[in-house]
Design a protein around this motif. Structure first.
Motif, short mmCIF file in Angstrom:
data_model
loop_
_atom_site.label_atom_id
_atom_site.label_comp_id
_atom_site.label_asym_id
_atom_site.label_seq_id
_atom_site.Cartn_x
_atom_site.Cartn_y
_atom_site.Cartn_z
N GLU A 221 0.83 -1.21 0.00
CA GLU A 221 0.00 0.00 0.00
C GLU A 221 0.87 1.26 0.00
O GLU A 221 0.54 2.25 -0.66
CB GLU A 221 -0.93 0.01 1.22
CG GLU A 221 -2.10 -0.96 1.13
CD GLU A 221 -1.73 -2.40 1.46
OE1 GLU A 221 -0.56 -2.66 1.85
OE2 GLU A 221 -2.60 -3.27 1.33
N ALA A 241 -2.22 -8.67 0.07
CA ALA A 241 -2.14 -7.37 -0.59
C ALA A 241 -1.94 -7.52 -2.08
O ALA A 241 -2.49 -6.75 -2.89
CB ALA A 241 -1.01 -6.53 0.01
N HIS A 245 -4.50 -5.89 -4.78
CA HIS A 245 -4.07 -4.76 -5.62
C HIS A 245 -3.51 -5.18 -6.98
O HIS A 245 -3.24 -4.32 -7.82
CB HIS A 245 -3.03 -3.94 -4.88
CG HIS A 245 -3.54 -3.34 -3.60
ND1 HIS A 245 -4.46 -2.32 -3.57
CD2 HIS A 245 -3.26 -3.64 -2.29
CE1 HIS A 245 -4.72 -1.99 -2.31
NE2 HIS A 245 -4.01 -2.77 -1.52
#
Length: 307
Positions: A221, A241, A245
């Motif tokens: 992030e 993650a 993403h």
């Protein structure tokens, strides 16, 4: 009989024990290696805790370990590349390298250069090949800037040096006590913690082109917030993650076999172009102590077992 690390259930270091096992016998295309050194890795601790059972199922009793270096003790039918007494570097795909004697497929071995120490050779595969793949995965070009999170750890210390060899400006995220090592290897050290985004922006006023995450804990992030595109981010640990993403997790080894990359890395070490920091060396009997140190996540470089 020979000694090997075993565990019968998922858990902490307390489930690890040393057992006497039958001497392995090499089959066709296999080599029996008497292990001189075997590195340990965070992924092995995760497997032992059961954290990756959906991806890498376990059966019990389970052995442990991939990295190894040693001396050929016996060869199976059809093996012509190696002979008894040869010094080799390699890896086990059977979670079995933390032992005195290990069966290894011949294609997973490469000769050990004479001037590469055993503890370095035995800790080369997982961290070295992973770092090699990550640097290739983010497609670094000369003059670009890459951030490496976990820059002083087992994988990160390889990645820093390989990224510098690719001509990139390297910003190393690590604890402050690693600053000297990072600077001595051409990296710009930046400390973890509150305000890290501002410190990274200050260290890279022209922007950040790529990000290698060898630590987890929100760095995917952070990379996105700093404007790094998803195809230039590679996380080696934060798979949740990555799924959320769409960043990379693949090693980016361009189809090359692990033993080929091992040979390239070993040659760089032998020629003095690549350093492998060794944090500590434990006898096999102290495998619990070795993993206790590893799982604190404060070490600089590799922890190694010596049977």
């Amino acid at each position: 009989m020979s000694k090997a690390v075993r565990y019968n259930e998922f858990g902490g270091v307390e489930v690890l024990r040393i057992e006497e096992v039958d001497r392995p016998a090499p089959g066709a295309g296999q080599v029996l290696v008497r292990v001189k050194a075997a590195g340990i890795n965070p992924g092995e601790a995760a497997l032992r805790r059961g954290a990756m059972m959906d991806i890498f199922p376990s059966t019990f009793p389970s052995g442990q370990g991939s990295d190894l270096a040693g001396v050929v003790a016996e060869v199976g039918a059809g093996v012509e590349r190696f002979s008894v007494g040869d010094k080799v570097i390699g890896f086990s795909e059977q979670r079995s390298s933390h032992a005195e004697l290990v069966l290894v497929d011949v294609d997973n071995l490469t000769p050990k250069p004479e001037n590469v120490p055993w503890e370095v050779a035995g800790s080369l595969y997982i961290a070295g090949v992973t770092a090699w793949g990550a640097v290739h995965s983010v497609q670094l070009e000369k003059g670009e800037t890459v951030v490496i999170a976990g820059a002083a750890g087992g994988v990160g210390s390889f990645a820093v040096q390989l990224a510098r060899r690719a001509g990139a400006t390297v910003i190393g995220l690590a604890s402050a006590h690693n600053d000297q090592w990072l600077r001595s290897h051409g990296a710009i050290p930046v400390a973890y913690g509150d305000g890290v985004a501002d410190r990274l922006a200050a260290a890279a006023p022209d922007g950040i082109d790529a990000f290698i995450d060898a630590h987890g804990d929100g760095y995917v992030e952070l990379a996105l917030a700093l404007g790094v595109s998803t195809e230039r981010i590679d996380t080696l640990i934060d798979f949740a993650a990555a799924a959320k993403h769409g960043v990379k997790t693949e090693p980016g080894a361009d189809g090359r076999r692990g033993a080929e990359v091992l040979a390239e890395l070993a040659a760089l070490i032998a020629d003095g172009h690549l350093e492998v920091p060794i944090a500590n060396v434990y006898p096999l009997s102290q495998v619990r102590e070795a993993y206790t140190e590893l799982e604190r996540r404060r070490t600089h470089g590799k922890i190694v077992l010596k049977p």
